[in-house]
Scaffold this active site. Structure first.
Site, PDB file in Angstrom:
ATOM      1  N   CYS A  71       4.097   7.122 -16.465  1.00  0.00           N
ATOM      2  CA  CYS A  71       3.189   6.033 -16.098  1.00  0.00           C
ATOM      3  C   CYS A  71       2.464   6.291 -14.786  1.00  0.00           C
ATOM      4  O   CYS A  71       1.287   5.936 -14.643  1.00  0.00           O
ATOM      5  CB  CYS A  71       3.934   4.703 -16.041  1.00  0.00           C
ATOM      6  SG  CYS A  71       5.101   4.547 -14.662  1.00  0.00           S
ATOM      7  N   HIS A 111       7.152   0.981 -12.580  1.00  0.00           N
ATOM      8  CA  HIS A 111       6.144   1.119 -13.639  1.00  0.00           C
ATOM      9  C   HIS A 111       4.772   0.783 -13.077  1.00  0.00           C
ATOM     10  O   HIS A 111       4.573  -0.266 -12.467  1.00  0.00           O
ATOM     11  CB  HIS A 111       6.441   0.214 -14.829  1.00  0.00           C
ATOM     12  CG  HIS A 111       5.418   0.379 -15.921  1.00  0.00           C
ATOM     13  ND1 HIS A 111       5.235   1.575 -16.585  1.00  0.00           N
ATOM     14  CD2 HIS A 111       4.487  -0.474 -16.426  1.00  0.00           C
ATOM     15  CE1 HIS A 111       4.252   1.452 -17.461  1.00  0.00           C
ATOM     16  NE2 HIS A 111       3.784   0.216 -17.387  1.00  0.00           N
ATOM     17  N   ASP A 126      -2.782  -0.459 -19.701  1.00  0.00           N
ATOM     18  CA  ASP A 126      -1.578   0.338 -19.489  1.00  0.00           C
ATOM     19  C   ASP A 126      -1.551   1.425 -20.552  1.00  0.00           C
ATOM     20  O   ASP A 126      -1.450   1.129 -21.745  1.00  0.00           O
ATOM     21  CB  ASP A 126      -0.341  -0.553 -19.598  1.00  0.00           C
ATOM     22  CG  ASP A 126       0.964   0.195 -19.366  1.00  0.00           C
ATOM     23  OD1 ASP A 126       0.922   1.425 -19.110  1.00  0.00           O
ATOM     24  OD2 ASP A 126       2.034  -0.438 -19.442  1.00  0.00           O
TER      25      ASP A 126
END
Length: 274
Positions: A71, A111, A126
């Site tokens: 991420c 994250h 995302d």
């Protein structure tokens, strides 16, 4: 036709998207193409290498190097591309809750995702949450079910001004992660990357993983288990029986160039075939 900066044009060419005005439609095309083209993978931390945290280095790896990332890399790349295309973006950091009950202890802030202000409202983007990543931007509104090509998502409000992203699974609504809307500085992502790379209990350090989300299926690799989940509900699972078979899947299924990853097969044998 809108002309993109050279680095952005190279990225858009990598994922097969034609540039255009910075609106919701272009954002949706970028997110959808990104998760179908650039895989999620943890081969750097798995082999005890430091993943890049600088935007140029991340682009060199994910755009030019035929690699994927996690991420911190995916969503840094997306953030910078969207910014350069003219979107109003804010980097955010959240706490992963996937697989945990609501009363489980608080997790670390590890994250990364991006808040995007558009003419049609505020959304999140995302592209770095592995096998259950949302394949579309999600409107930041509470309680509204938002279908995508690979499942439905919704937001609910959490405690102390937080938001909770949930995904509808076979057992009902499951939390993915929580976050607040405070802009996160680069040091937060650098610290998160360092922690997950070096902490002995980090799953990214201890088990190989990869994922991507194509139009009609998702592919995930967890250790030596390769799973294909199709949009029509079919599932295929394959137990890979050797380190070379896992490496072959990383190359052939996920499109990852593993040639420059020193010690990968030895690490695979150590963790999954010893």
């Amino acid at each position: 036709m809108t002309t993109a900066p050279p680095a952005v044009a190279t990225y858009l060419d990598r994922i097969g998207v034609v540039p255009g005005p910075p609106d919701v439609s272009l954002l949706a095309r970028i997110v959808r193409a990104h998760v179908a083209t650039i895989p999620f993978e943890n081969l750097d931390p798995f082999t005890h290498l430091e993943p890049p945290v600088d935007g140029a280095d991340v682009a060199a790896k994910l755009v030019h190097g035929h690699r994927g990332g996690w991420c911190f890399e995916h969503n840094l790349l997306l953030h910078d591309v969207l910014r350069d295309l003219g979107y109003r973006v804010t980097p955010l950091v959240g706490r992963v809750r996937l697989g945990l009950d609501d009363d489980a202890p608080t997790t670390s802030r590890t994250h990364r995702l991006t808040l995007v202000e558009t003419d049609e409202g505020t959304v999140t983007a995302d592209v770095g949450f592995g096998g259950t990543v949302p394949v579309a931007p999600l409107r930041l509104v509470a309680g509204t079910v938002q279908p995508t090509a690979h499942g439905s998502y919704r937001y609910r409000r959490g405690d102390h001004g937080t938001w909770v992203l949930e995904r509808r699974g076979s057992g009902g609504w499951l939390p993915q992660y929580t976050f607040d809307l405070v802009p996160a500085p680069d040091v937060d992502f650098t610290m998160g990357s360092w922690y997950l790379t070096r902490h002995p209990g980090s799953g990214f350090r201890n088990e190989v993983g990869a994922a991507y989300s194509a139009d009609d299926h998702r592919a995930t690799l967890d250790g030596n288990r390769l799973t294909l989940r199709y949009a029509d509900g079919r599932t295929e699972q394959h137990e890979l029986e050797s380190a070379s078979a896992v490496r072959g899947a990383l190359e052939d299924v996920f499109g990852i160039d593993t040639a420059g990853i020193a010690g990968l097969e030895g690490r695979l044998r150590e963790r999954h075939f010893s």
